[in-house]
Design a protein around this motif. Structure first.
Motif, PDB file in Angstrom:
ATOM      1  N   GLN A   3       0.826  -1.210   0.000  1.00 36.78           N
ATOM      2  CA  GLN A   3       0.000   0.000   0.000  1.00 36.78           C
ATOM      3  C   GLN A   3       0.862   1.262   0.000  1.00 36.78           C
ATOM      4  N   GLN A  20      -7.953 -14.441 -12.120  1.00 34.55           N
ATOM      5  CA  GLN A  20      -7.636 -13.036 -12.410  1.00 34.55           C
ATOM      6  C   GLN A  20      -6.122 -12.843 -12.453  1.00 34.55           C
ATOM      7  N   PHE A  25      -5.665  -7.829 -10.348  1.00 38.77           N
ATOM      8  CA  PHE A  25      -6.029  -8.002  -8.937  1.00 38.77           C
ATOM      9  C   PHE A  25      -5.467  -6.871  -8.078  1.00 38.77           C
ATOM     10  N   LEU A  26      -4.179  -6.565  -8.273  1.00 42.07           N
ATOM     11  CA  LEU A  26      -3.548  -5.518  -7.456  1.00 42.07           C
ATOM     12  C   LEU A  26      -4.121  -4.146  -7.782  1.00 42.07           C
ATOM     13  N   SER A  28      -7.089  -3.548  -8.691  1.00 43.67           N
ATOM     14  CA  SER A  28      -8.416  -3.487  -8.071  1.00 43.67           C
ATOM     15  C   SER A  28      -8.330  -3.192  -6.575  1.00 43.67           C
ATOM     16  N   LYS A  29      -7.162  -3.433  -5.981  1.00 50.89           N
ATOM     17  CA  LYS A  29      -6.926  -3.143  -4.565  1.00 50.89           C
ATOM     18  C   LYS A  29      -6.218  -1.795  -4.386  1.00 50.89           C
ATOM     19  N   ASN A  30      -6.192  -1.017  -5.454  1.00 50.36           N
ATOM     20  CA  ASN A  30      -5.570   0.315  -5.433  1.00 50.36           C
ATOM     21  C   ASN A  30      -4.066   0.275  -5.158  1.00 50.36           C
ATOM     22  N   ILE A  31      -3.423  -0.797  -5.581  1.00 47.30           N
ATOM     23  CA  ILE A  31      -1.959  -0.876  -5.522  1.00 47.30           C
ATOM     24  C   ILE A  31      -1.414  -0.231  -6.796  1.00 47.30           C
TER      25      ILE A  31
END
Length: 355
Positions: A3, A20, A25-26, A28-31
């Motif tokens: 993060q 995915q 994937f990352l 989508s996690k705001n990475i």
């Protein structure tokens, strides 16, 4: 750990989280993925073996892709200096001449030199159930074998990264700030069928199992089935005399653009009906294929080319075959080095060893 960091990611088509891609994937996690680095065969895994790959952009995300199988094998300082952390996530097959571990080496090296932490997302090794083959001699080090390990080394890629670090194999003996994220619920004896092809010419579990034995043919005039529907599940040559099995290699873009003996009929052996579980139980390389082909062809063709010693990691194997030694005699000469390697290997195990 990721993060609010500027992230570099070394991956390809095997970098999946379920169905995915890890990149998606990352994101989508705001990475924040700053840059992607791709190995041999490219980010989507569609380039031919040995095909040089240019830098590009990922069509879906617009993220820059740096090829580590084009102008250089090692990321440049300018390609990593704006990164806070690097991720390595590529499916390996546990064989020394499979070049993803060489890419791992160079990524670890630049991370160590530039003080960038590296996270290796570990994945099961489908050939982790045995150790076999000659141990590489340093003078035969190349991109198809950089380290003094056997052909089949019995480690996950995370364990292998720990060994590269622990044995000081990086240039200048630098150490990488390494974090391995281990697999859950995996043991070395477990049969692991890969959910996606790790490279274009390893399409199924049998090809992955036969690859350590058949890849030696890349250093000879014999075809290992590239340019057919059975890559690394058959072998042959126009002058071989082996029953009624034959195949004719053809150009297959994205797998074998210029296969050996393109358009020529090759005779040899069909291994596609091999019993995979029976083959696994043997727990060793099968040199009988190589010995058979040499016996049939060496009198009327130059059998070994210069690449063979790089694949073998030694010139001794060639000399042993030319001398007429049996598979058992050849295998016996590996044992001392294999025992020494196994002692080194023990230090880096994350998963329990065989019973």
């Amino acid at each position: 750990m990721l993060q609010n960091k500027s992230v570099g990611l070394v991956g390809n088509q095997s970098s999946l989280v379920g169905d995915q891609h890890l990149v998606d994937f990352l994101l989508s996690k705001n990475i924040r993925i700053k840059r992607i680095f791709s190995p041999e065969h490219g980010f989507r895994g569609t380039a031919d073996a040995g095909e040089k790959i240019k830098n590009s952009k990922d069509v879906k995300t617009g993220i820059s892709i740096v090829s580590l199988y084009g102008k250089h094998f090692k990321p440049g300082i300018e390609e990593v200096q704006d990164l806070d952390i690097m991720i390595f996530d590529i499916q390996d097959v546990g064989v020394r001449f499979y070049t993803y571990i060489s890419t791992l080496h160079y990524v670890m090296e630049i991370c160590a030199e530039q003080n960038i932490p590296l996270i290796v997302l570990d994945r099961p090794n489908p050939n982790a159930h045995y150790i076999d083959g000659p141990v590489l001699e340093k003078k035969y080090s190349s991109f198809v074998g950089m380290h003094p390990v056997p052909v089949v080394y019995g480690l996950s890629i995370g364990e292998y990264a720990k060994m590269i670090n622990g044995e000081s194999w990086l240039k200048g003996k630098v150490k990488c700030d390494l974090k391995v994220i281990p697999c859950k619920n995996w043991t070395r004896n477990q049969v692991y069928d890969l959910p996606v092809k790790p490279s274009p010419n390893l399409p199924n579990a049998l090809s992955v199992a036969l690859y350590p034995s058949l890849c030696f043919f890349e250093g000879t005039p014999v075809s290992a089935g590239r340019g057919t529907d059975q890559p690394f599940q058959c072998f042959g040559h126009p002058k071989m005399n082996q029953g009624d099995f034959s195949f004719t290699p053809r150009s297959i873009p994205g797998a074998s653009k210029y296969p050996k003996f393109e358009g020529e009929k090759c005779f040899g052996k069909d291994l596609s009906k091999f019993d995979l579980m029976d083959f696994r139980k043997r727990k060793n390389l099968d040199l009988s294929f190589l010995l058979l082909a040499h016996q049939q062809l060496h009198s009327n063709t130059k059998f070994f080319n210069a690449f063979f010693k790089n694949l073998a990691g030694t010139d001794t194997l060639r000399k042993q075959i030319e001398k007429g030694m049996s598979e058992e005699e050849i295998r016996a000469t590996w044992q001392k080095d294999l025992e020494s390697y196994k002692e080194i290997r023990k230090k880096y195990l994350i998963y329990s060893d065989w019973k």
